[in-house]
Design a protein around this motif. Structure first.
Motif, mmCIF file in Angstrom:
data_model
loop_
_atom_site.group_PDB
_atom_site.id
_atom_site.type_symbol
_atom_site.label_atom_id
_atom_site.label_comp_id
_atom_site.label_asym_id
_atom_site.label_seq_id
_atom_site.Cartn_x
_atom_site.Cartn_y
_atom_site.Cartn_z
ATOM 1 N N LYS A 50 -7.268 -5.759 -3.651
ATOM 2 C CA LYS A 50 -6.484 -6.759 -4.372
ATOM 3 C C LYS A 50 -5.690 -7.672 -3.433
ATOM 4 C CE LYS A 50 -2.968 -7.011 -8.004
ATOM 5 N NZ LYS A 50 -2.103 -6.197 -8.863
ATOM 6 N N ARG A 51 -5.057 -7.084 -2.408
ATOM 7 C CA ARG A 51 -4.144 -7.842 -1.563
ATOM 8 C C ARG A 51 -4.703 -8.219 -0.205
ATOM 9 N NH1 ARG A 51 1.897 -6.451 -2.274
ATOM 10 N NH2 ARG A 51 1.855 -8.162 -0.840
ATOM 11 N N GLY A 52 -5.667 -7.451 0.275
ATOM 12 C CA GLY A 52 -6.206 -7.734 1.599
ATOM 13 C C GLY A 52 -5.195 -7.386 2.686
ATOM 14 N N PHE A 53 -5.388 -7.989 3.854
ATOM 15 C CA PHE A 53 -4.516 -7.740 4.992
ATOM 16 C C PHE A 53 -3.916 -9.053 5.465
ATOM 17 C CE2 PHE A 53 -7.762 -4.409 5.092
ATOM 18 C CZ PHE A 53 -6.963 -3.280 5.058
ATOM 19 N N LYS A 54 -2.701 -8.978 5.998
ATOM 20 C CA LYS A 54 -2.026 -10.171 6.501
ATOM 21 C C LYS A 54 -2.721 -10.724 7.737
ATOM 22 C CE LYS A 54 2.510 -8.616 5.027
ATOM 23 N NZ LYS A 54 3.793 -8.075 5.479
ATOM 24 N N ASN A 55 -3.177 -9.807 8.600
ATOM 25 C CA ASN A 55 -3.802 -10.218 9.851
ATOM 26 C C ASN A 55 -4.686 -9.072 10.374
ATOM 27 O OD1 ASN A 55 -2.025 -8.328 11.151
ATOM 28 N ND2 ASN A 55 -0.435 -9.897 11.125
ATOM 29 N N THR A 56 -5.343 -9.313 11.491
ATOM 30 C CA THR A 56 -6.251 -8.299 12.040
ATOM 31 C C THR A 56 -5.508 -7.060 12.514
ATOM 32 O OG1 THR A 56 -6.216 -9.389 14.206
ATOM 33 C CG2 THR A 56 -8.025 -9.962 12.713
ATOM 34 N N ASP A 57 -4.300 -7.225 13.010
ATOM 35 C CA ASP A 57 -3.530 -6.055 13.457
ATOM 36 C C ASP A 57 -3.235 -5.111 12.293
ATOM 37 O OD1 ASP A 57 -3.496 -6.889 16.075
ATOM 38 O OD2 ASP A 57 -1.504 -7.815 15.947
ATOM 39 N N GLU A 58 -2.880 -5.679 11.148
ATOM 40 C CA GLU A 58 -2.612 -4.845 9.975
ATOM 41 C C GLU A 58 -3.886 -4.127 9.519
ATOM 42 O OE1 GLU A 58 0.105 -5.483 6.177
ATOM 43 O OE2 GLU A 58 -1.827 -6.513 5.920
ATOM 44 N N GLU A 59 -5.006 -4.827 9.561
ATOM 45 C CA GLU A 59 -6.278 -4.212 9.159
ATOM 46 C C GLU A 59 -6.661 -3.084 10.102
ATOM 47 O OE1 GLU A 59 -10.843 -5.478 7.941
ATOM 48 O OE2 GLU A 59 -9.414 -7.023 8.519
ATOM 49 N N ILE A 60 -6.529 -3.319 11.400
ATOM 50 C CA ILE A 60 -6.839 -2.273 12.386
ATOM 51 C C ILE A 60 -5.910 -1.080 12.175
ATOM 52 C CG2 ILE A 60 -6.704 -1.671 14.833
ATOM 53 C CD1 ILE A 60 -7.803 -4.500 15.421
ATOM 54 N N ARG A 61 -4.620 -1.325 12.000
ATOM 55 C CA ARG A 61 -3.657 -0.239 11.798
ATOM 56 C C ARG A 61 -4.024 0.583 10.558
ATOM 57 N NH1 ARG A 61 0.623 -2.995 12.226
ATOM 58 N NH2 ARG A 61 0.987 -3.442 10.043
ATOM 59 N N PHE A 62 -4.431 -0.109 9.501
ATOM 60 C CA PHE A 62 -4.808 0.597 8.274
ATOM 61 C C PHE A 62 -6.014 1.505 8.503
ATOM 62 C CE2 PHE A 62 -7.505 0.840 4.485
ATOM 63 C CZ PHE A 62 -6.651 1.539 3.649
ATOM 64 N N PHE A 63 -7.099 0.944 9.052
ATOM 65 C CA PHE A 63 -8.324 1.725 9.206
ATOM 66 C C PHE A 63 -8.261 2.746 10.340
ATOM 67 C CE2 PHE A 63 -10.204 -1.788 6.726
ATOM 68 C CZ PHE A 63 -10.751 -1.018 5.705
ATOM 69 N N LYS A 64 -7.381 2.516 11.301
ATOM 70 C CA LYS A 64 -7.288 3.443 12.430
ATOM 71 C C LYS A 64 -6.258 4.545 12.197
ATOM 72 C CE LYS A 64 -6.798 3.661 17.441
ATOM 73 N NZ LYS A 64 -6.596 2.903 18.676
ATOM 74 N N TYR A 65 -5.145 4.214 11.571
ATOM 75 C CA TYR A 65 -4.064 5.189 11.457
ATOM 76 C C TYR A 65 -3.736 5.614 10.031
ATOM 77 C CZ TYR A 65 -3.220 3.889 16.288
ATOM 78 O OH TYR A 65 -3.370 3.656 17.632
ATOM 79 N N GLN A 66 -3.689 4.667 9.110
ATOM 80 C CA GLN A 66 -3.196 4.999 7.782
ATOM 81 C C GLN A 66 -4.242 5.676 6.899
ATOM 82 O OE1 GLN A 66 -1.697 1.099 6.697
ATOM 83 N NE2 GLN A 66 0.328 1.590 7.517
ATOM 84 N N LYS A 67 -5.385 5.052 6.722
ATOM 85 C CA LYS A 67 -6.413 5.648 5.873
ATOM 86 C C LYS A 67 -6.869 7.014 6.391
ATOM 87 C CE LYS A 67 -10.845 4.776 3.665
ATOM 88 N NZ LYS A 67 -12.006 3.896 3.604
ATOM 89 N N PRO A 68 -7.040 7.192 7.703
ATOM 90 C CA PRO A 68 -7.450 8.518 8.185
ATOM 91 C C PRO A 68 -6.474 9.649 7.853
ATOM 92 C CG PRO A 68 -7.933 6.891 9.849
ATOM 93 C CD PRO A 68 -7.128 6.200 8.782
ATOM 94 N N VAL A 69 -5.182 9.341 7.714
ATOM 95 C CA VAL A 69 -4.220 10.385 7.353
ATOM 96 C C VAL A 69 -4.554 10.953 5.980
ATOM 97 C CG1 VAL A 69 -1.785 10.825 6.796
ATOM 98 C CG2 VAL A 69 -2.381 9.504 8.827
ATOM 99 N N ILE A 70 -4.908 10.072 5.061
ATOM 100 C CA ILE A 70 -5.256 10.515 3.708
ATOM 101 C C ILE A 70 -6.616 11.208 3.734
ATOM 102 C CG2 ILE A 70 -5.582 9.812 1.315
ATOM 103 C CD1 ILE A 70 -3.928 7.266 2.075
ATOM 104 N N LEU A 71 -7.584 10.605 4.424
ATOM 105 C CA LEU A 71 -8.912 11.215 4.510
ATOM 106 C C LEU A 71 -8.866 12.589 5.166
ATOM 107 C CD1 LEU A 71 -11.209 8.201 5.439
ATOM 108 C CD2 LEU A 71 -11.118 9.445 3.286
ATOM 109 N N LEU A 72 -7.999 12.742 6.150
ATOM 110 C CA LEU A 72 -7.837 14.028 6.808
ATOM 111 C C LEU A 72 -7.441 15.099 5.801
ATOM 112 C CD1 LEU A 72 -7.517 15.728 9.476
ATOM 113 C CD2 LEU A 72 -5.125 15.045 9.386
ATOM 114 N N LYS A 73 -6.525 14.760 4.915
ATOM 115 C CA LYS A 73 -6.104 15.713 3.883
ATOM 116 C C LYS A 73 -7.273 16.068 2.975
ATOM 117 C CE LYS A 73 -1.340 13.985 3.708
ATOM 118 N NZ LYS A 73 -0.768 14.988 4.536
ATOM 119 N N LEU A 74 -8.061 15.067 2.608
ATOM 120 C CA LEU A 74 -9.211 15.317 1.743
ATOM 121 C C LEU A 74 -10.237 16.209 2.438
ATOM 122 C CD1 LEU A 74 -10.608 14.763 -0.953
ATOM 123 C CD2 LEU A 74 -11.599 12.710 0.092
#
Length: 147
Positions: A50-74
């Motif tokens: 819905k919102r996308g990313f503000k810039n490439t740094d935010e996208e990299i941070r999401f796919f490298k650090y944030q999403k993996p934290v949740i996937l790790l739990k799964l």
């Protein structure tokens, strides 16, 4: 995105703790936790689409650090669920079964050592090749998913 992510992660952690305390049956507890994590992942995915990313740094941070934290739990709770539901009866069969499961985990880490080292050393030199939606989609379609 950071505020939404932090709140969602905090709510997810609280939800998991509550389920750990409330549910006595291990398999039912794990199923409930897995469903909670999947729901959180769906919320995050919906937010990103819905919102996308503000810039490439935010996208990299999401796919490298944030999403993996949740996937790790799964991944963690799915692994425990699989182990619990396939666990044999008796002390010796359980010991053999758990040793075999540990060998599988070791093999997995050995096979993915380069990715593991990349994360552990906090490198960033190929982040732009690994952590964009388009790159992740391409890798998923080609069968070479790294994460």
């Amino acid at each position: 995105m950071d505020k939404f992510y932090k709140e969602m992660l905090q709510n997810l952690g609280t939800g998991i703790i509550e389920l750990e305390i409330e549910e006595d049956c291990p398999t039912k507890r794990l199923e409930a936790i897995i469903n909670t994590i999947v729901k959180s992942l769906s919320e995050v995915k919906e937010r990103v689409l819905k919102r996308g990313f503000k810039n490439t740094d935010e996208e990299i941070r999401f796919f490298k650090y944030q999403k993996p934290v949740i996937l790790l739990k799964l991944i963690y709770y799915n692994a425990i669920y699989k182990i619990e539901t396939k666990k044999p009866y008796g002390a010796k069969p359980i010991r053999n079964y758990l040793n075999n499961e540990l060998k599988k985990l070791k093999r997995y880490f050995d096979n993915n050592l380069e990715v593991y080292k990349y994360y552990r050393t906090n490198n960033s030199f190929i982040d732009d090749q690994l952590f964009f939606k388009e790159q992740i989609r391409y890798k998923a379609k080609s069968g070479h998913v790294l994460f």
